[in-house]
Scaffold this motif. Structure first.
Motif, PDB file in Angstrom:
ATOM      1  N   ASN A   1       0.798  -1.224   0.000  1.00 57.16           N
ATOM      2  CA  ASN A   1       0.000   0.000   0.000  1.00 57.16           C
ATOM      3  C   ASN A   1       0.833   1.277   0.000  1.00 57.16           C
ATOM      4  OD1 ASN A   1      -2.705   0.954  -0.218  1.00 57.16           O
ATOM      5  ND2 ASN A   1      -2.633   1.653   1.912  1.00 57.16           N
ATOM      6  N   LYS A   2       2.100   1.167  -0.345  1.00 58.50           N
ATOM      7  CA  LYS A   2       2.905   2.373  -0.525  1.00 58.50           C
ATOM      8  C   LYS A   2       2.600   2.984  -1.895  1.00 58.50           C
ATOM      9  CE  LYS A   2       6.686   0.880   2.486  1.00 58.50           C
ATOM     10  NZ  LYS A   2       5.977  -0.331   2.959  1.00 58.50           N
ATOM     11  N   TYR A   3       3.076   4.204  -2.088  1.00 59.36           N
ATOM     12  CA  TYR A   3       2.849   4.890  -3.357  1.00 59.36           C
ATOM     13  C   TYR A   3       3.805   4.384  -4.434  1.00 59.36           C
ATOM     14  CZ  TYR A   3      -0.030   8.296  -0.865  1.00 59.36           C
ATOM     15  OH  TYR A   3      -1.018   8.900  -0.127  1.00 59.36           O
ATOM     16  N   ILE A   4       3.287   4.285  -5.646  1.00 61.30           N
ATOM     17  CA  ILE A   4       4.094   3.990  -6.831  1.00 61.30           C
ATOM     18  C   ILE A   4       4.024   5.218  -7.732  1.00 61.30           C
ATOM     19  CG2 ILE A   4       4.421   2.473  -8.824  1.00 61.30           C
ATOM     20  CD1 ILE A   4       2.811   0.323  -7.298  1.00 61.30           C
ATOM     21  N   SER A   5       5.171   5.791  -8.040  1.00 62.40           N
ATOM     22  CA  SER A   5       5.201   7.036  -8.802  1.00 62.40           C
ATOM     23  C   SER A   5       6.251   6.966  -9.895  1.00 62.40           C
ATOM     24  CB  SER A   5       5.530   8.210  -7.857  1.00 62.40           C
ATOM     25  OG  SER A   5       5.874   9.385  -8.566  1.00 62.40           O
ATOM     26  N   ALA A   6       6.106   7.817 -10.890  1.00 62.53           N
ATOM     27  CA  ALA A   6       7.212   8.029 -11.819  1.00 62.53           C
ATOM     28  C   ALA A   6       8.415   8.537 -11.026  1.00 62.53           C
ATOM     29  CB  ALA A   6       6.812   9.041 -12.892  1.00 62.53           C
ATOM     30  N   GLY A   7       9.614   8.197 -11.465  1.00 56.86           N
ATOM     31  CA  GLY A   7      10.822   8.609 -10.767  1.00 56.86           C
ATOM     32  C   GLY A   7      11.004  10.116 -10.790  1.00 56.86           C
ATOM     33  N   PHE A   8      11.632  10.633  -9.740  1.00 57.66           N
ATOM     34  CA  PHE A   8      11.870  12.068  -9.636  1.00 57.66           C
ATOM     35  C   PHE A   8      13.004  12.490 -10.585  1.00 57.66           C
ATOM     36  CE2 PHE A   8      10.681  11.357  -4.927  1.00 57.66           C
ATOM     37  CZ  PHE A   8       9.342  11.289  -5.248  1.00 57.66           C
ATOM     38  N   ILE A   9      12.843  13.649 -11.201  1.00 52.14           N
ATOM     39  CA  ILE A   9      13.829  14.193 -12.140  1.00 52.14           C
ATOM     40  C   ILE A   9      14.333  15.520 -11.589  1.00 52.14           C
ATOM     41  CG2 ILE A   9      14.250  14.967 -14.502  1.00 52.14           C
ATOM     42  CD1 ILE A   9      11.837  13.234 -15.372  1.00 52.14           C
ATOM     43  N   ASP A  10      15.621  15.612 -11.319  1.00 49.35           N
ATOM     44  CA  ASP A  10      16.224  16.825 -10.759  1.00 49.35           C
ATOM     45  C   ASP A  10      17.049  17.502 -11.848  1.00 49.35           C
ATOM     46  OD1 ASP A  10      17.281  18.812  -9.192  1.00 49.35           O
ATOM     47  OD2 ASP A  10      18.013  17.490  -7.600  1.00 49.35           O
ATOM     48  N   ILE A  11      16.564  18.651 -12.326  1.00 52.13           N
ATOM     49  CA  ILE A  11      17.233  19.321 -13.447  1.00 52.13           C
ATOM     50  C   ILE A  11      18.288  20.325 -12.987  1.00 52.13           C
ATOM     51  CG2 ILE A  11      15.171  19.014 -14.853  1.00 52.13           C
ATOM     52  CD1 ILE A  11      14.674  22.024 -14.651  1.00 52.13           C
TER      53      ILE A  11
ATOM     54  N   HIS B   1       8.039  12.593 -24.040  1.00 51.74           N
ATOM     55  CA  HIS B   1       7.503  11.455 -24.785  1.00 51.74           C
ATOM     56  C   HIS B   1       7.867  10.113 -24.163  1.00 51.74           C
ATOM     57  CE1 HIS B   1      11.601  12.085 -26.077  1.00 51.74           C
ATOM     58  NE2 HIS B   1      11.630  10.911 -26.662  1.00 51.74           N
ATOM     59  N   ARG B   2       8.784  10.122 -23.148  1.00 49.39           N
ATOM     60  CA  ARG B   2       9.173   8.824 -22.590  1.00 49.39           C
ATOM     61  C   ARG B   2       9.546   8.837 -21.111  1.00 49.39           C
ATOM     62  NH1 ARG B   2      14.832   7.805 -22.628  1.00 49.39           N
ATOM     63  NH2 ARG B   2      16.104   9.365 -23.705  1.00 49.39           N
ATOM     64  N   LYS B   3       9.533   9.979 -20.465  1.00 46.59           N
ATOM     65  CA  LYS B   3       9.835  10.044 -19.040  1.00 46.59           C
ATOM     66  C   LYS B   3       8.849  10.954 -18.328  1.00 46.59           C
ATOM     67  CE  LYS B   3      14.847   9.098 -19.211  1.00 46.59           C
ATOM     68  NZ  LYS B   3      14.787   7.811 -18.495  1.00 46.59           N
ATOM     69  N   GLY B   4       8.744  10.771 -17.008  1.00 47.57           N
ATOM     70  CA  GLY B   4       7.938  11.663 -16.191  1.00 47.57           C
ATOM     71  C   GLY B   4       6.528  11.206 -15.900  1.00 47.57           C
ATOM     72  N   LYS B   5       6.123  10.050 -16.412  1.00 46.86           N
ATOM     73  CA  LYS B   5       4.772   9.534 -16.178  1.00 46.86           C
ATOM     74  C   LYS B   5       4.796   8.022 -16.009  1.00 46.86           C
ATOM     75  CE  LYS B   5       2.292  12.826 -19.197  1.00 46.86           C
ATOM     76  NZ  LYS B   5       1.386  12.907 -20.367  1.00 46.86           N
ATOM     77  N   ILE B   6       3.808   7.536 -15.277  1.00 44.35           N
ATOM     78  CA  ILE B   6       3.483   6.109 -15.328  1.00 44.35           C
ATOM     79  C   ILE B   6       2.566   5.937 -16.523  1.00 44.35           C
ATOM     80  CG2 ILE B   6       2.381   4.167 -14.171  1.00 44.35           C
ATOM     81  CD1 ILE B   6       4.927   4.962 -12.802  1.00 44.35           C
ATOM     82  N   GLU B   7       3.135   5.491 -17.629  1.00 44.86           N
ATOM     83  CA  GLU B   7       2.396   5.386 -18.882  1.00 44.86           C
ATOM     84  C   GLU B   7       2.976   4.251 -19.705  1.00 44.86           C
ATOM     85  OE1 GLU B   7      -0.549   5.793 -20.739  1.00 44.86           O
ATOM     86  OE2 GLU B   7      -0.350   7.803 -19.865  1.00 44.86           O
TER      87      GLU B   7
END
Length: 402
Positions: A51-61, A359-365
């Motif tokens: 029951n933990k959160y599943i997220s897209a990975g964090f991106i540090d610019i 187009h390929r990072k930043g989302k669960i897609e």
């Protein structure tokens, strides 16, 4: 081909949070996600995230260091040390960031970046270099070393860009002589032009916007708000960022650089679409030291670490944050009215868009890179996955996959 299934989690998507959800990854990409059960082959590693959160990975610019390392050390060990430190806090990809320096030092960092990229097997993925300076306003230098600050020089910056295809963004003061031509140069080559350490007023930023400057580096820090000249008030760079809708703003949500009222104001005006959370972390991030060095160990600036931030020795200015990505999420959630999915968007989808990876990072897609992070209600990270491979594991299971 490695197959990985996370299940029994709260999955954060662009449209909200899915309860009792799963995320299935194969061959480095997300293949399926949804609610309930999914049938997978016997060779799949199945992980109950409880029951933990599943997220897209964090991106540090915008990140300089961590774990006792700084990219300005200009060696492979330090590059990998930073990447291996921040993977523990959910940063699955990052833009290694420089400080003001002479050309020789900057060129060495460019060379080391390529070498480190080949050996980066355990940490956050490198997405490209961010050059911060040396083209800054002296009066807004902050902790940047004044002996290296100068105006844009075509011979210099064209040579630097020519020698490396990995420069993805460059921050400078847009009011300096030659800075508008510099913005055109960067934009023509697909490099993000950002403004930083600047004395620009509204009209300067408006003009800079027309020459490609679209991103405010560490918003509020080292830039002017409303100012007075000869009794007249002038809007500054801060107001320009609010008035020009298309400008994205970096926010250091470490709880120190920007107080709660300013975080609330930024969210109220810019909204979740134009905010990107950054650490701006220096080498003391992820450590417990009270003294450190900003920049290279060879000729960097000695700083003190207290009150959750790095400061110049005389305490006259901040000298970079010691934040980690999960702390940014926690602080922005606790200090604004932004929803959980909105805050996650600020450190996943928005930076991916800015960098050109939407187009390929930043989302669960489906079809997106399998950059995934698992964390609890306190945003404490338990699992970090980069392109389908487990890089950090604090859950109670054994895996030989890496």
């Amino acid at each position: 081909m490695f197959k990985l299934l996370l299940y029994n989690g709260r999955l954060i998507t662009a449209n909200g949070i899915l309860e009792s959800a799963y995320c299935y990854m194969e061959d480095g990409v997300i293949k399926e996600y949804g609610v309930g059960d999914i049938q997978v082959s016997e060779d799949t590693l199945e992980i109950n995230v409880a029951n933990k959160y599943i997220s897209a990975g964090f991106i540090d610019i915008h990140i300089h260091g961590g774990g006792g390392y700084d990219f300005m050390d200009a060696n492979v060990e330090s590059f990998l040390g930073v990447a291996n430190t921040h993977i523990k806090y959910g940063t699955t990809s990052m833009c290694p960031t420089t400080l003001t320096a002479d050309s020789e030092h900057l060129e060495k960092v460019l060379t080391v970046y390529e070498q480190a990229n080949l050996h980066n097997s355990k940490g956050s993925k490198f997405l490209g270099l961010h050059l911060e300076g040396p083209y800054f306003a002296m009066n807004q230098r902050g902790a940047q070393d004044p002996k290296y600050i100068r105006n844009p020089d075509y011979k210099e910056y064209s040579r630097i860009v020519e020698m490396s295809p990995h420069i993805i963004r460059w921050s400078s003061a847009p009011e300096l002589p030659g800075a508008l031509e510099f913005g055109d140069f960067l934009t023509d080559r697909g490099i993000i032009a950002a403004f930083a350490h600047t004395e620009a007023l509204y009209d300067d930023i408006k003009l800079a916007f027309d020459h490609g400057y679209r991103l405010a580096t560490h918003f509020y820090s080292a830039m002017l708000g409303v100012t007075r000249k000869n009794a007249h008030r002038y809007a500054g760079a801060v107001e320009a960022c609010y008035l020009i809708d298309e400008i994205d703003v970096e926010v250091i949500a470490d709880g120190v650089h920007l107080p709660k009222p300013l975080l609330e104001l930024i969210y109220k005006i810019k909204g979740s679409e134009r905010i990107v959370l950054i650490t701006d972390a220096m080498r003391a991030a992820g450590t417990h030291v009270n003294k450190s060095v900003l920049g290279s160990l060879h000729d960097g600036i000695e700083v003190i670490v207290e009150d959750g931030v790095a400061k110049l020795a005389d305490r006259s200015a901040f000298a970079g944050s010691i934040a980690t990505a999960n702390l940014l999420v926690r602080n922005f959630l606790n200090n604004t009215k932004a929803s959980f999915p909105e805050v996650i968007k600020m450190i996943t989808e928005n930076p991916a868009r800015i960098l050109g990876f939407a187009h390929r990072k930043g989302k669960i897609e489906k079809g997106y890179d399998a950059d995934v992070v698992v964390f609890d209600d306190n945003i404490d990270v338990y699992l970090s996955i980069v392109e389908g491979h487990i890089k950090y594991n604090k859950l109670n299971f054994n895996s030989n996959e890496s």
